[in-house]
Design a protein around this motif. Sequence first.
Motif, PDB file in Angstrom:
ATOM      1  N   GLN A 112       0.823  -1.201   0.000  1.00 13.74           N
ATOM      2  CA  GLN A 112       0.000   0.000   0.000  1.00 13.74           C
ATOM      3  C   GLN A 112       0.862   1.258   0.000  1.00 13.74           C
ATOM      4  O   GLN A 112       0.505   2.271  -0.618  1.00 13.74           O
ATOM      5  N   SER A 156      -8.395 -10.513  -4.618  1.00 11.79           N
ATOM      6  CA  SER A 156      -8.356  -9.528  -3.518  1.00 11.79           C
ATOM      7  C   SER A 156      -7.532  -8.330  -3.979  1.00 11.79           C
ATOM      8  O   SER A 156      -6.482  -8.023  -3.421  1.00 11.79           O
ATOM      9  N   SER A 158      -7.796  -5.262  -3.741  1.00 12.17           N
ATOM     10  CA  SER A 158      -7.594  -4.096  -2.875  1.00 12.17           C
ATOM     11  C   SER A 158      -6.365  -4.258  -1.987  1.00 12.17           C
ATOM     12  O   SER A 158      -5.875  -3.276  -1.412  1.00 12.17           O
ATOM     13  N   THR A 159      -5.864  -5.472  -1.875  1.00 11.46           N
ATOM     14  CA  THR A 159      -4.666  -5.736  -1.072  1.00 11.46           C
ATOM     15  C   THR A 159      -3.694  -6.594  -1.887  1.00 11.46           C
ATOM     16  O   THR A 159      -3.464  -7.758  -1.573  1.00 11.46           O
ATOM     17  N   LYS A 161      -0.396  -8.357  -3.641  1.00 10.88           N
ATOM     18  CA  LYS A 161       0.879  -8.845  -3.121  1.00 10.88           C
ATOM     19  C   LYS A 161       1.971  -8.874  -4.181  1.00 10.88           C
ATOM     20  O   LYS A 161       3.155  -8.910  -3.845  1.00 10.88           O
TER      21      LYS A 161
END
Length: 488
Positions: A112, A156, A158-159, A161
């Motif tokens: 982020q 996912s 929004s997060t 890796k």
Amino acid sequence: MAVRLNMSALPHIGCASVPSYDRSALKPGILHIGVGNFHRAHQAAYLDRLFETGRDHDWALCGAGLMAFDSKVHDALAKQDFLSTTVAQEANSTTLRITGPMVEFVVPENPQAIIDRLADPAIRIVSLTITEGGYFLDATGHFDSRHPAILADAGSHSTPKTVFGVIVSALRARRNAGQKAFTVMSCDNLPHNGRIAREAVAGLARMIDSELADWIDEHVTFPNAMVDRITPATGERERKLVRDHFGIDDAWPVFCEEFSQWVLEDKFADGRPALETVGVKFVDDVTPYEAMKIRILNGGHAIIAYSAALMDIHFVHEAMQNDLVRRFLTKVEEEEIIPVVPPVPETDLGDYHRLTQRRFANPKIGDTVRRLCFDGSNRQPKFILPSIVDNLDRGRPPVGLALESALWCRYCYGQTDSGASVAPNDPAWDRLTETAKTAKTNPDAWLGMRDVYGDLAKDERFGRLFADWLARLWRDGTKRTLAFYLDS
């Protein structure tokens, strides 16, 4: 006593040139993911030279990374104000330069934080050195949308890796804010690295949001590039040399050869630094330069690597001093690689090959055979297999290249000819070792790795050559096998 490298130490360093530009006036315009030795010896070195000319100080570097190792990089560089000692070595010369184009480093392992930094419209280029294996490619060399890490980021988003998940999230934020897109500039050693980066970014975006993918296709650019500078890994040997011989206490100096080359397509979404003023060659199509470098230089590295490793040779220059290895390289290059490399503008391929041989033989670099052997499962399909396929398509038996493949298989068995153990040296080492053991009596098992060999496994001509060489390696050893090949 050695001087600890940082900004306050620069006036006291007399054995190296230091930045004359005002580092406090630099502003990041490039976020680079994967701050390794090659990046600091190549892209960062070009920017350092550019800043010395007094221009483009708004194109400084912000480092970033998503791997655990990146934390060590950050900690080492942060303590020395993101300065690096670059040691360029030739047989008869050594030149030291303190480079300073990096002024920030996003705290690693925090996706982020990288996304937030990329939201700043001042960042107009995202550059990458994430290694050949970091692009999630399938056996055909295209983006693998079924890879578990990619599926996880798509599910996912929004997060994220992965590197590409982070880039997609950042581009979504910029689109939503009405900002311009940035350029994604791969500096990895891959054929068509820009195309591959585009496939990964747009491919993942399409799994998440088709409208975002369309926006990326329209606004984001992905220039292809050919990058070249031999840059070995840094260890205690290199740190000690810089400390004891040059009086600089650098936690992570970077050693390299004097030679450097960067050929880049001029396709940028929101401007670029004037790198052509410091030696970067901008072209419409980088393909011929890519093929030349990847097949002749990187393919040459593979040719000498596994034969040298099996004979317990440690350094690359020592491999070039070995008559069998040097002649093996020359014969395969001249008979099976150079004849199938497409023409390159204003370049003699024979001269280029002889230049690479001189570079490999540089005794000052300290490049290791083990480094050249690393990650064969990702490198062989890019550096060696295209030349094999081209020879087969032309009706020419790739005898020497088949021997190179057999040497790689024999190396992955995990033991040299002397019986010394080979430490794991590939992300897929366990699978490679198991397959190499099976291949000792069943060579088809090795060629059956479709993620490496693809449809080449079905070619009986190559299969016979490979099987014959592997059997001979096990029966006669590397030295006698190379001698037999050279006398054939």
